[in-house]
Design an enzyme around this catalytic site. Structure first.
Site, mmCIF file in Angstrom:
data_model
loop_
_atom_site.group_PDB
_atom_site.id
_atom_site.type_symbol
_atom_site.label_atom_id
_atom_site.label_comp_id
_atom_site.label_asym_id
_atom_site.label_seq_id
_atom_site.Cartn_x
_atom_site.Cartn_y
_atom_site.Cartn_z
ATOM 1 N N HIS A 81 9.142 43.970 59.826
ATOM 2 C CA HIS A 81 8.888 45.754 60.537
ATOM 3 C C HIS A 81 8.116 46.314 61.144
ATOM 4 C CE1 HIS A 81 9.294 45.167 55.345
ATOM 5 N NE2 HIS A 81 10.814 45.010 56.171
ATOM 6 N N HIS A 238 17.631 50.636 55.248
ATOM 7 C CA HIS A 238 15.548 49.807 55.325
ATOM 8 C C HIS A 238 16.411 48.177 56.150
ATOM 9 C CE1 HIS A 238 12.813 47.574 54.950
ATOM 10 N NE2 HIS A 238 12.844 46.115 54.670
ATOM 11 N N ASP A 242 15.185 46.680 59.586
ATOM 12 C CA ASP A 242 15.439 44.844 59.706
ATOM 13 C C ASP A 242 15.815 44.417 60.008
ATOM 14 O OD1 ASP A 242 13.316 44.305 57.022
ATOM 15 O OD2 ASP A 242 15.420 44.002 55.986
ATOM 16 N N HIS A 265 18.122 39.300 57.238
ATOM 17 C CA HIS A 265 17.284 38.418 58.687
ATOM 18 C C HIS A 265 17.973 36.921 58.740
ATOM 19 C CE1 HIS A 265 14.458 41.087 57.808
ATOM 20 N NE2 HIS A 265 14.334 39.911 55.578
HETATM 21 ZN ZN LIG Z 1 12.718 44.659 55.611
#
Ligand SMILES: [Zn+2]
Length: 306
Positions: A81, A238, A242, A265
């Protein structure tokens, strides 16, 4: 807008809070750095070998959050973040001092990072930035999860889709142009989880610092947080935050187009590793007056160069 000049912050910014997964109280200081320094983490609670570079090849774990480690096993986790905020604001050079293993989760979004950095202000240098231009389309798949990156003329576009069986989250899709779009909703969007997954996360030793103050918790068709959602597409927004943070581990800003479905991720990291495996997939160039496409940068900056 993407500035052709390298930027750092005017003066140090301090954050303190709990780590989402470790539950540890941590202090972070983001300090100005000189041209060509890049972004670097320094673990101040470790006396030697305490520099950790946020680079895709230093990602030691990308399950639930992004963790980077140096060759001595010194790590920093949940960097995504803060890295997303730095990318979006356009900070090229900064030293990030941290006195524990995990970046504080704060409110679960990048909102407070962005506000604090914008409050102290940004310093332009007169040295050009370097950018990575994607030259070939590269794809990475893992079951239903897919991600591709392909060339684009002047932008970094992120088109992201998530699909949840949960009826409230469901299917959400959004696309942004990192250098042109208003990123407020992206910065403000919080991390989230399903109520039924909390126990599982705790058993894995994760989410020790998790609470309704730093994560959206969804139970059935209900958001358990008092003030509900911050924007209509907060879940996918969100994921885009990321993705921006994870992309900045390429070391430079990127010109390309990302299309991702149900990724995270790990998938972003695997894609970037594949891109950088072959030098033909990308080029690294310096933005100078000559190779500067008109639409690429803030017009005000162009006028000031002229
Ligand atoms: Zn996150």
């Amino acid at each position: 807008m993407l500035s052709p000049f390298q930027k750092t912050i005017q003066k140090e910014v301090i954050f303190e809070g709990v780590g989402l997964h470790s539950g540890l109280e941590t202090n972070v200081k983001v300090l100005p750095a000189s041209e060509n320094y890049g972004i670097t983490f320094k673990r101040t609670d470790v006396s030697e070998n305490n520099i950790v570079i946020p680079n895709i090849f230093n990602v030691s774990s990308a399950i639930f959050c992004t963790t980077i480690s140096n060759e001595h096993g010194v790590s920093v986790s949940t960097i995504e973040h803060l890295m997303g905020a730095l990318y979006g604001i356009g900070i090229d050079n900064a030293l990030i001092e941290i006195d524990n293993q995990e970046v504080p989760i704060l409110d679960g979004s990048a909102k407070l990072f962005v506000e604090a950095i914008n409050n102290v202000g940004i310093n332009d240098s007169n040295l050009p930035i370097k950018v990575i231009k994607i030259e070939n389309k590269i794809e990475f798949k893992d079951g239903k999860k897919t991600i591709t990156i392909e060339p684009s003329k002047i932008s970094l576009d992120i088109d992201f889709e998530l699909k949840y069986e949960n009826e409230l989250i469901g299917t959400q899709r959004n696309s942004i142009n990192v250098y042109e779009s208003d990123l407020t909703d992206i910065y403000n969007s919080r991390t989230f989880c399903l109520y039924e997954d909390i126990e599982k996360l705790k058993e894995m030793g994760l989410a020790k610092g998790g609470s309704l103050d730093n994560a959206i918790v969804v139970k059935g068709n209900e958001v358990l947080n008092e003030n509900s959602l911050r924007n209509k597409k907060e879940f996918v927004n969100h994921k885009i935050l990321d993705c921006m943070g994870d992309l900045y581990l390429a070391g430079y800003k990127i010109i390309g187009k990302i299309v991702c479905s149900q990724g995270g991720h790990k998938l972003t990291n695997q894609l970037l590793r594949k891109v950088f495996e072959n030098k033909e997939n990308f080029s690294l160039f310096e933005i100078t007056g000559k190779n500067l496409p008109q639409a690429f940068v803030n017009k005000n900056h162009l006028r000031s160069i002229a």
